[in-house]
Design a protein around this motif. Structure first.
Motif, PDB file in Angstrom:
ATOM      1  N   GLY A  90       0.806  -1.205   0.000  1.00  0.00           N
ATOM      2  CA  GLY A  90       0.000   0.000   0.000  1.00  0.00           C
ATOM      3  C   GLY A  90       0.845   1.264   0.000  1.00  0.00           C
ATOM      4  N   ALA A  91       1.934   1.272   0.782  1.00  0.00           N
ATOM      5  CA  ALA A  91       2.758   2.472   0.895  1.00  0.00           C
ATOM      6  C   ALA A  91       3.535   2.752  -0.384  1.00  0.00           C
ATOM      7  CB  ALA A  91       3.722   2.337   2.067  1.00  0.00           C
ATOM      8  N   THR A  92       3.951   1.690  -1.083  1.00  0.00           N
ATOM      9  CA  THR A  92       4.748   1.869  -2.304  1.00  0.00           C
ATOM     10  C   THR A  92       3.902   1.817  -3.567  1.00  0.00           C
ATOM     11  OG1 THR A  92       5.203  -0.516  -2.471  1.00  0.00           O
ATOM     12  CG2 THR A  92       6.745   0.816  -1.188  1.00  0.00           C
ATOM     13  N   ARG A  93       2.629   1.435  -3.445  1.00  0.00           N
ATOM     14  CA  ARG A  93       1.746   1.238  -4.600  1.00  0.00           C
ATOM     15  C   ARG A  93       2.382   0.286  -5.611  1.00  0.00           C
ATOM     16  NH1 ARG A  93       1.691   6.699  -5.250  1.00  0.00           N
ATOM     17  NH2 ARG A  93       1.874   6.485  -7.500  1.00  0.00           N
ATOM     18  N   ASN A  94       3.035  -0.724  -5.085  1.00  0.00           N
ATOM     19  CA  ASN A  94       3.728  -1.708  -5.923  1.00  0.00           C
ATOM     20  C   ASN A  94       3.178  -3.088  -5.593  1.00  0.00           C
ATOM     21  OD1 ASN A  94       5.544  -3.514  -7.154  1.00  0.00           O
ATOM     22  ND2 ASN A  94       7.254  -2.120  -6.897  1.00  0.00           N
ATOM     23  N   LEU A 224      -3.174   4.757   3.820  1.00  0.00           N
ATOM     24  CA  LEU A 224      -2.874   3.888   2.685  1.00  0.00           C
ATOM     25  C   LEU A 224      -3.980   3.960   1.637  1.00  0.00           C
ATOM     26  CD1 LEU A 224      -1.469   0.744   4.551  1.00  0.00           C
ATOM     27  CD2 LEU A 224      -0.185   2.476   3.296  1.00  0.00           C
ATOM     28  N   ASP A 225      -5.231   4.096   2.082  1.00  0.00           N
ATOM     29  CA  ASP A 225      -6.329   4.269   1.125  1.00  0.00           C
ATOM     30  C   ASP A 225      -6.149   5.556   0.325  1.00  0.00           C
ATOM     31  OD1 ASP A 225      -7.599   1.924   1.795  1.00  0.00           O
ATOM     32  OD2 ASP A 225      -8.944   2.852   3.255  1.00  0.00           O
ATOM     33  N   ALA A 226      -5.687   6.617   0.987  1.00  0.00           N
ATOM     34  CA  ALA A 226      -5.447   7.875   0.277  1.00  0.00           C
ATOM     35  C   ALA A 226      -4.287   7.735  -0.695  1.00  0.00           C
ATOM     36  CB  ALA A 226      -5.173   8.997   1.283  1.00  0.00           C
ATOM     37  N   LEU A 227      -3.219   7.064  -0.291  1.00  0.00           N
ATOM     38  CA  LEU A 227      -2.060   6.878  -1.172  1.00  0.00           C
ATOM     39  C   LEU A 227      -2.423   6.081  -2.418  1.00  0.00           C
ATOM     40  CD1 LEU A 227       0.797   6.107   1.396  1.00  0.00           C
ATOM     41  CD2 LEU A 227       0.506   8.177   0.029  1.00  0.00           C
ATOM     42  N   ARG A 240      -1.317  13.864   4.532  1.00  0.00           N
ATOM     43  CA  ARG A 240       0.128  14.098   4.553  1.00  0.00           C
ATOM     44  C   ARG A 240       0.810  12.795   4.146  1.00  0.00           C
ATOM     45  NH1 ARG A 240       1.090  17.685  10.093  1.00  0.00           N
ATOM     46  NH2 ARG A 240      -0.337  19.395   9.517  1.00  0.00           N
ATOM     47  N   THR A 241       1.192  12.736   2.891  1.00  0.00           N
ATOM     48  CA  THR A 241       1.669  11.476   2.335  1.00  0.00           C
ATOM     49  C   THR A 241       2.931  10.979   3.027  1.00  0.00           C
ATOM     50  OG1 THR A 241       2.851  12.697   0.610  1.00  0.00           O
ATOM     51  CG2 THR A 241       0.629  11.923   0.091  1.00  0.00           C
ATOM     52  N   TRP A 242       3.810  11.888   3.401  1.00  0.00           N
ATOM     53  CA  TRP A 242       5.063  11.432   4.020  1.00  0.00           C
ATOM     54  C   TRP A 242       4.817  10.826   5.398  1.00  0.00           C
ATOM     55  CZ3 TRP A 242       7.119  13.260   8.592  1.00  0.00           C
ATOM     56  CH2 TRP A 242       6.556  14.425   9.116  1.00  0.00           C
ATOM     57  N   ILE A 243       3.814  11.361   6.111  1.00  0.00           N
ATOM     58  CA  ILE A 243       3.478  10.774   7.410  1.00  0.00           C
ATOM     59  C   ILE A 243       2.856   9.391   7.217  1.00  0.00           C
ATOM     60  CG2 ILE A 243       1.983  10.986   9.429  1.00  0.00           C
ATOM     61  CD1 ILE A 243       2.340  13.962   9.334  1.00  0.00           C
ATOM     62  N   ALA A 244       1.972   9.267   6.229  1.00  0.00           N
ATOM     63  CA  ALA A 244       1.336   7.970   5.963  1.00  0.00           C
ATOM     64  C   ALA A 244       2.384   6.916   5.621  1.00  0.00           C
ATOM     65  CB  ALA A 244       0.329   8.109   4.824  1.00  0.00           C
ATOM     66  N   ARG A 245       3.346   7.289   4.773  1.00  0.00           N
ATOM     67  CA  ARG A 245       4.392   6.330   4.408  1.00  0.00           C
ATOM     68  C   ARG A 245       5.323   6.029   5.584  1.00  0.00           C
ATOM     69  NH1 ARG A 245       4.271   8.664  -1.003  1.00  0.00           N
ATOM     70  NH2 ARG A 245       3.600   7.003  -2.409  1.00  0.00           N
ATOM     71  N   ALA A 246       5.597   7.028   6.396  1.00  0.00           N
ATOM     72  CA  ALA A 246       6.476   6.809   7.543  1.00  0.00           C
ATOM     73  C   ALA A 246       5.844   5.851   8.548  1.00  0.00           C
ATOM     74  CB  ALA A 246       6.807   8.135   8.212  1.00  0.00           C
ATOM     75  N   VAL A 247       4.556   6.038   8.831  1.00  0.00           N
ATOM     76  CA  VAL A 247       3.870   5.145   9.778  1.00  0.00           C
ATOM     77  C   VAL A 247       3.812   3.724   9.226  1.00  0.00           C
ATOM     78  CG1 VAL A 247       1.662   4.666  10.906  1.00  0.00           C
ATOM     79  CG2 VAL A 247       2.524   7.003  10.805  1.00  0.00           C
ATOM     80  N   ALA A 248       3.465   3.599   7.939  1.00  0.00           N
ATOM     81  CA  ALA A 248       3.399   2.270   7.330  1.00  0.00           C
ATOM     82  C   ALA A 248       4.773   1.614   7.302  1.00  0.00           C
ATOM     83  CB  ALA A 248       2.830   2.383   5.915  1.00  0.00           C
ATOM     84  N   GLY A 249       5.801   2.402   6.965  1.00  0.00           N
ATOM     85  CA  GLY A 249       7.154   1.840   6.928  1.00  0.00           C
ATOM     86  C   GLY A 249       7.628   1.393   8.294  1.00  0.00           C
ATOM     87  N   LEU A 250       7.342   2.195   9.332  1.00  0.00           N
ATOM     88  CA  LEU A 250       7.731   1.809  10.687  1.00  0.00           C
ATOM     89  C   LEU A 250       7.011   0.541  11.114  1.00  0.00           C
ATOM     90  CD1 LEU A 250       9.227   2.353  13.314  1.00  0.00           C
ATOM     91  CD2 LEU A 250       7.375   3.901  13.994  1.00  0.00           C
ATOM     92  N   ALA A 251       5.729   0.433  10.773  1.00  0.00           N
ATOM     93  CA  ALA A 251       4.974  -0.784  11.097  1.00  0.00           C
ATOM     94  C   ALA A 251       5.592  -1.997  10.425  1.00  0.00           C
ATOM     95  CB  ALA A 251       3.517  -0.624  10.670  1.00  0.00           C
TER      96      ALA A 251
END
Length: 342
Positions: A90-94, A224-227, A240-251
């Motif tokens: 979800g975070a990388t859309r890959n 992730l739904d927004a991304l 805030r896309t960078w916050i969404a990716r940071a939280v997902a990446g940390l998880a």
């Protein structure tokens, strides 16, 4: 919203809730099979006695009690790896993103080897800090490389950077092992990936880390739904896309790093289970994440039970069996073209 649309939405929610309930019942069945089957099969009364009588009074009860930690660990590790794969995709859309492709698994593995060689980290609990540090460092390196250039960290650049970093980390890992045969002897059993031989004493210290990772993963669902709509649209909606990716990446780092530390690198769960879950839930991460966790836990337990049955009186490590079971599932999903739908 019209009455018809509300009715359709309510029916969809009910179907998804029913699916989760059936998945939970499936986990109960697989857990029971995990306690019943092995090098020595036991009867249902022995399982009940093994769960209620401590310490064990006969061999059958002792067999059940040795399988309880293995079953619990299988549930935890399977759910953690599948969750990590879902948030990474979800975070990388890959659609091909998973902890192995993005270098997270190899970063954790290299760090564990260094910990064994330098600090004598020989237990699952002592592997965790090293694995988390290695997974985090690999994630930062991959994202940093992919962010170079005007377009930033696109899905294609993340995949390429992850593949290159993963190959580099594996080369470094091989170099350490070739120079330290004593580390190789200890590492080769961990590298296959398995859930046997770990007790509750080693699991309990890592549970808070896995719980924090799971909480962050579920908290990232809305972001992730927004991304999934694209960065420009997500920012237009106030995300805030960078916050969404940071939280997902940390998880993902917490879940994958810790699961890898206690069970070794286990493949295919993080890649396959989110796609399988998406066939039932669609792209909505509020449902995709719990479905992925349930399916991941179920597949890992099923693979472990099958590995015990086909190699009696020994067993085949679950890391091998997940590849055997996961590859056909992923091929079937690709043939249905669901892999493209993120």
């Amino acid at each position: 919203m019209t009455a018809a649309a509300e009715g359709a939405s309510s029916a969809r929610v009910h179907r998804r809730m029913l699916g989760l309930l059936l998945g939970a019942l499936g986990l109960v069945v697989f857990s029971a099979l995990s306690l019943l089957l092995g090098s020595r099969s036991v009867a249902v009364p022995d399982v009940i006695a093994g769960l209620t009588t401590w310490p064990a009074t006969d061999i059958a009860q002792a067999a059940v009690q040795t399988r309880i930690p293995r079953t619990v660990l299988g549930l935890i590790v399977g759910a953690s790896l599948a969750l990590a794969g879902a948030v990474l995709q979800g975070a990388t859309r890959n659609p091909l993103a998973d902890p192995a492709l993005l270098g997270v698994s190899n970063g954790a593995a290299l760090a564990v080897v260094v910990g064994i060689a330098v600090a004598g980290a020989g237990t699952a609990a002592s592997h965790v800090p090293w694995a988390l540090g290695g997974a985090a460092a690999a994630s930062v390196v991959v994202y940093g490389i992919a962010s170079l250039g005007r377009e930033g960290a696109t899905p294609l650049k993340l995949a390429l950077a992850g593949a290159a970093t993963s190959a580099t980390l594996y080369s470094l890992l091989s170099g350490v092992l070739l120079s330290r045969t004593d580390v190789l002897d200890e590492f080769r059993f961990w590298q296959v990936g398995g859930i046997g031989g770990t007790g509750f004493g080693e699991m309990l210290p890592v549970l808070p880390v896995l719980l924090l990772g799971a909480v962050l993963a579920f908290a990232s669902a809305r972001g992730l739904d927004a991304l999934a709509l694209g960065d420009d649209v997500a920012r237009g909606l106030g995300s805030r896309t960078w916050i969404a990716r940071a939280v997902a990446g940390l998880a993902a780092v917490l879940l994958c790093g810790t699961a890898t530390a206690i069970a070794g690198p286990i493949g295919f769960l993080g890649l396959t289970m989110p796609h399988l879950a998406r066939m039932f839930t669609g792209p909505d991460h509020r449902w995709l994440l719990p479905y992925s966790a349930v399916l991941g836990a179920g597949l890992l337990l099923a693979a472990d039970v099958l590995g015990r049955l086909v190699a009696r009186p020994g067993d085949i490590e679950v890391g091998i069996m997940t590849a055997v079971l996961g590859a056909p599932v992923f091929i079937a999903i690709v043939r249905r073209r669901r892999v493209r739908e993120l």
